[in-house]
Design a protein around this motif. Sequence first.
Motif, PDB file in Angstrom:
ATOM      1  N   THR A   1      50.321 -50.799  35.743  1.00 16.71           N
ATOM      2  CA  THR A   1      49.469 -51.105  36.893  1.00 16.71           C
ATOM      3  C   THR A   1      50.240 -50.934  38.197  1.00 16.71           C
ATOM      4  OG1 THR A   1      48.733 -52.868  35.424  1.00 16.71           O
ATOM      5  CG2 THR A   1      47.654 -52.698  37.531  1.00 16.71           C
TER       6      THR A   1
ATOM      7  N   TYR B   1      33.787 -60.542  32.796  1.00 10.55           N
ATOM      8  CA  TYR B   1      32.502 -60.065  33.314  1.00 10.55           C
ATOM      9  C   TYR B   1      31.403 -60.128  32.254  1.00 10.55           C
ATOM     10  CZ  TYR B   1      35.288 -58.016  37.070  1.00 10.55           C
ATOM     11  OH  TYR B   1      36.133 -57.825  38.117  1.00 10.55           O
ATOM     12  N   GLY B   2      31.792 -59.979  30.989  1.00 14.49           N
ATOM     13  CA  GLY B   2      30.791 -59.879  29.926  1.00 14.49           C
ATOM     14  C   GLY B   2      30.241 -61.222  29.487  1.00 14.49           C
TER      15      GLY B   2
ATOM     16  N   GLN C   1      26.092 -56.363  31.282  1.00  5.96           N
ATOM     17  CA  GLN C   1      27.527 -56.049  31.262  1.00  5.96           C
ATOM     18  C   GLN C   1      28.159 -56.301  29.901  1.00  5.96           C
ATOM     19  OE1 GLN C   1      29.920 -57.105  34.560  1.00  5.96           O
ATOM     20  NE2 GLN C   1      28.204 -57.769  35.798  1.00  5.96           N
ATOM     21  N   LEU C   2      27.694 -57.349  29.240  1.00  5.88           N
ATOM     22  CA  LEU C   2      28.275 -57.687  27.936  1.00  5.88           C
ATOM     23  C   LEU C   2      28.034 -56.551  26.936  1.00  5.88           C
ATOM     24  CD1 LEU C   2      29.670 -59.877  26.220  1.00  5.88           C
ATOM     25  CD2 LEU C   2      27.419 -60.706  25.605  1.00  5.88           C
TER      26      LEU C   2
ATOM     27  N   LEU D   1      47.773 -56.506  34.571  1.00  4.05           N
ATOM     28  CA  LEU D   1      46.376 -56.089  34.478  1.00  4.05           C
ATOM     29  C   LEU D   1      45.458 -57.123  35.100  1.00  4.05           C
ATOM     30  CD1 LEU D   1      46.271 -54.733  30.835  1.00  4.05           C
ATOM     31  CD2 LEU D   1      46.067 -53.407  32.911  1.00  4.05           C
TER      32      LEU D   1
ATOM     33  N   MET E   1      38.015 -57.652  30.666  1.00  3.18           N
ATOM     34  CA  MET E   1      36.739 -57.483  31.348  1.00  3.18           C
ATOM     35  C   MET E   1      35.616 -58.123  30.543  1.00  3.18           C
ATOM     36  SD  MET E   1      36.849 -53.624  32.706  1.00  3.18           S
ATOM     37  CE  MET E   1      37.706 -53.149  34.181  1.00  3.18           C
ATOM     38  N   LEU E   2      35.685 -57.970  29.218  1.00  5.33           N
ATOM     39  CA  LEU E   2      34.651 -58.575  28.373  1.00  5.33           C
ATOM     40  C   LEU E   2      34.634 -60.085  28.586  1.00  5.33           C
ATOM     41  CD1 LEU E   2      32.731 -57.805  25.794  1.00  5.33           C
ATOM     42  CD2 LEU E   2      34.411 -59.184  24.615  1.00  5.33           C
TER      43      LEU E   2
ATOM     44  N   LEU F   1      42.736 -54.267  28.873  1.00  3.79           N
ATOM     45  CA  LEU F   1      41.929 -54.410  30.087  1.00  3.79           C
ATOM     46  C   LEU F   1      40.451 -54.562  29.750  1.00  3.79           C
ATOM     47  CD1 LEU F   1      41.814 -54.452  33.138  1.00  3.79           C
ATOM     48  CD2 LEU F   1      41.548 -51.986  33.097  1.00  3.79           C
ATOM     49  N   VAL F   2      39.978 -53.794  28.752  1.00  2.00           N
ATOM     50  CA  VAL F   2      38.572 -53.876  28.367  1.00  2.00           C
ATOM     51  C   VAL F   2      38.277 -55.269  27.803  1.00  2.00           C
ATOM     52  CG1 VAL F   2      36.822 -52.957  26.811  1.00  2.00           C
ATOM     53  CG2 VAL F   2      38.373 -51.405  27.981  1.00  2.00           C
ATOM     54  N   PHE F   3      39.231 -55.802  27.035  1.00  2.00           N
ATOM     55  CA  PHE F   3      39.056 -57.150  26.487  1.00  2.00           C
ATOM     56  C   PHE F   3      38.985 -58.180  27.620  1.00  2.00           C
ATOM     57  CE2 PHE F   3      39.341 -60.757  23.857  1.00  2.00           C
ATOM     58  CZ  PHE F   3      39.222 -60.357  22.549  1.00  2.00           C
TER      59      PHE F   3
ATOM     60  N   ALA G   1      43.182 -52.015  18.481  1.00  2.00           N
ATOM     61  CA  ALA G   1      42.601 -50.767  18.976  1.00  2.00           C
ATOM     62  C   ALA G   1      41.898 -50.949  20.317  1.00  2.00           C
ATOM     63  CB  ALA G   1      41.624 -50.203  17.949  1.00  2.00           C
ATOM     64  N   ILE G   2      41.584 -52.203  20.687  1.00  2.00           N
ATOM     65  CA  ILE G   2      40.854 -52.431  21.938  1.00  2.00           C
ATOM     66  C   ILE G   2      41.835 -52.474  23.099  1.00  2.00           C
ATOM     67  CG2 ILE G   2      39.394 -54.047  23.201  1.00  2.00           C
ATOM     68  CD1 ILE G   2      38.429 -55.056  20.470  1.00  2.00           C
ATOM     69  N   PRO G   3      41.601 -51.684  24.156  1.00  2.00           N
ATOM     70  CA  PRO G   3      42.488 -51.765  25.330  1.00  2.00           C
ATOM     71  C   PRO G   3      42.446 -53.174  25.928  1.00  2.00           C
ATOM     72  CG  PRO G   3      41.064 -49.840  25.464  1.00  2.00           C
ATOM     73  CD  PRO G   3      40.580 -50.641  24.315  1.00  2.00           C
TER      74      PRO G   3
ATOM     75  N   VAL H   1      27.229 -63.402  30.909  1.00  2.00           N
ATOM     76  CA  VAL H   1      25.869 -63.003  30.561  1.00  2.00           C
ATOM     77  C   VAL H   1      25.263 -63.990  29.569  1.00  2.00           C
ATOM     78  CG1 VAL H   1      24.484 -61.213  29.461  1.00  2.00           C
ATOM     79  CG2 VAL H   1      26.314 -60.575  31.026  1.00  2.00           C
ATOM     80  N   ILE H   2      26.086 -64.481  28.633  1.00  2.00           N
ATOM     81  CA  ILE H   2      25.561 -65.450  27.670  1.00  2.00           C
ATOM     82  C   ILE H   2      25.977 -66.865  28.052  1.00  2.00           C
ATOM     83  CG2 ILE H   2      25.298 -63.888  25.713  1.00  2.00           C
ATOM     84  CD1 ILE H   2      28.050 -64.941  24.721  1.00  2.00           C
TER      85      ILE H   2
ATOM     86  N   LEU I   1      30.168 -53.501  27.773  1.00  2.00           N
ATOM     87  CA  LEU I   1      31.578 -53.638  27.399  1.00  2.00           C
ATOM     88  C   LEU I   1      31.755 -53.584  25.885  1.00  2.00           C
ATOM     89  CD1 LEU I   1      32.657 -56.230  30.053  1.00  2.00           C
ATOM     90  CD2 LEU I   1      33.647 -53.986  29.719  1.00  2.00           C
TER      91      LEU I   1
ATOM     92  N   TYR J   1      45.631 -59.172  21.790  1.00  2.00           N
ATOM     93  CA  TYR J   1      46.279 -57.885  21.551  1.00  2.00           C
ATOM     94  C   TYR J   1      47.695 -58.056  21.007  1.00  2.00           C
ATOM     95  CZ  TYR J   1      48.532 -53.451  22.289  1.00  2.00           C
ATOM     96  OH  TYR J   1      49.251 -52.313  22.088  1.00  2.00           O
TER      97      TYR J   1
ATOM     98  N   VAL K   1      40.547 -44.684  18.654  1.00  2.00           N
ATOM     99  CA  VAL K   1      41.894 -45.056  18.224  1.00  2.00           C
ATOM    100  C   VAL K   1      42.031 -44.912  16.711  1.00  2.00           C
ATOM    101  CG1 VAL K   1      43.470 -47.004  17.977  1.00  2.00           C
ATOM    102  CG2 VAL K   1      42.391 -46.550  20.178  1.00  2.00           C
TER     103      VAL K   1
ATOM    104  N   ILE L   1      43.459 -56.420  38.210  1.00  2.00           N
ATOM    105  CA  ILE L   1      42.189 -55.707  38.221  1.00  2.00           C
ATOM    106  C   ILE L   1      41.007 -56.673  38.065  1.00  2.00           C
ATOM    107  CG2 ILE L   1      40.850 -53.908  37.032  1.00  2.00           C
ATOM    108  CD1 ILE L   1      43.573 -52.585  36.395  1.00  2.00           C
TER     109      ILE L   1
ATOM    110  N   MET M   1      34.125 -51.002  23.874  1.00  2.00           N
ATOM    111  CA  MET M   1      35.060 -51.394  22.813  1.00  2.00           C
ATOM    112  C   MET M   1      34.851 -50.553  21.562  1.00  2.00           C
ATOM    113  SD  MET M   1      35.320 -55.464  22.699  1.00  2.00           S
ATOM    114  CE  MET M   1      36.321 -56.387  23.842  1.00  2.00           C
TER     115      MET M   1
END
Lengths: 215, 314
Positions: free
Chosen positions: A64, B128-129, A182-183, B214, B124-125, B120-122, B116-118, B132-133, A186, B150, A197, B217, A190
């Motif tokens: 980063t 931001y994700g 968004q959920l 990270l 964000m989930l 950053l994506v985790f 396998a999950i980046p 929602v719930i 994302l 990770y 991968v 971000i 994944m």
Amino acid sequence: MEVITDNLDLWGEALTGTLVLFFGGGLLALVLGFIVGAMRVSPIPAARAVGAVYVNWIRNTPLTLVMFFFAFCLPILLRERIDAILLATLALGVYTATYVAETLRSGINTVPVGQAEAARALGLTFGQVMTLVVLPQATRSVIPPMMSVLIALLKNTTVAAGFSVLNLGSVRSNLSERGENQLVTLLWVMVIFVVLVLLLAWLQRAMERRWKVAR
Amino acid sequence: MEGRTMSSVLYDVPGPKAVARNRILGVATIVVILALVGWVVWRFAVTGQFSADKWEIFSYGTIWQRLLDGAVATLAAFAAAAVGALALGFILAIGRLSDRAWIRVPVGWVTEVLRAIPVLVFMMLLYYGLPVIGIRMEPYWAVVIALVAYNGSVLAEVIRAGVESLPRGQSEAGYAIGLRKAGVLRLILLPQAIRAMMPVIVAQLVVTLKDTALGFIITYPELLYVIKLLGSNAVYGSPLIQTAIVGGSIYVVMCLALSYVAYRIEQRTKRRQQQQVAEGGAPHHPMGPGGTDTELIALQARAGKLDPGNPGQV
């Protein structure tokens, strides 16, 4: 599923962005990493020192932060607007090159010295020692860890999301502007990454089997 | 492994001609590097980066205090993530070593997917994700939980590879003296595996430390976030490059310190192995005495470890 089918244009662009970062960054990393790796095993002390400083410095810098320098500082120094994806690709290449260099170096180190000595004793030239004896053996032990480097690179492309590059990592913010969940977005990102991968990991295992050294 | 022994597979001891050529190449390398440094300095000068008001920001104690706060936030996330990752690593490793397929197989899948999950994506989930719930969390927890998931799964593979590389006689001897499965694992296998894999484990912790960046971000106010904030401050003339250099150095120093620990542990393990070989004992090489280096690399690659470093994320 509607998140994808309703916004195919955006997902297509995002996937393209990720692939451009992956292949562009990968190519740059391989070229630069090859040069730095060669410097680190060269008989020239100055080149070895430069290679060591570069590798140890960049490997202890968060990606980063590397991308921060490329995305924010380089345009200031050049006084020019530069395409964000180009800057992110450069950062990924410069960062990943250090891992490529270390993988090459340790691959060459796995070849026993006796192999090269025997080849020299037979009267082979430097070129022949390299192409016939050392590199074929080194390549085999380099390929599996090199695939791991590429897998890490693929996951690292998401970091570009923080620097206004449209890719799978940033597709969330673009889709949320369109009012998508968004959920769900994302979770799909994944799934895509897990599939990509696992695909690369499968390729890695196949190559590992094929290139296994019988020593 | 420095110097001639390391490289003699590539070249012979240089003769007079090669010495002269190497000298020329050495000078060329230095010239190229000097040109690169010179170019950067020239651009710094042209764009006025050396001017005093661009660096004035560092003459205020409050600015240093904020950089320090950022570094503390980075270390706070790192400390929690490191402890959590080690705990999760052990749990997943033990689960994957289980004799019961209904534990081993699902744990194996979880480990593979988490790896396998980046990261950053985790993050964000989580950040931001999940709202929602109806689940909201501080960016701090999003950073920590993603890093634990990770790095825990990577460490699990490292520990498992360490256990599986031990000679079978170790666990057989444990069972022979009447230990149960848990006792064999806890008293015999894990201590040896951890010792053999210690350099890899610490190297993975360096990855964890780097990955805290990270958080920048997803707006976790760690060091890089503070750097951006201070660097964009027009009151001080937007000294982005200056804060990035100073703040970035703090990052690099922290990571270098931890990497140095890993290096020292590796050196010590190597020395101990050599001593054992010299005394005629079996070396604690992860592959045992019969394994080749290639197998070792393949083993470490499977464990998510690259010889000699792990790119991890970031």
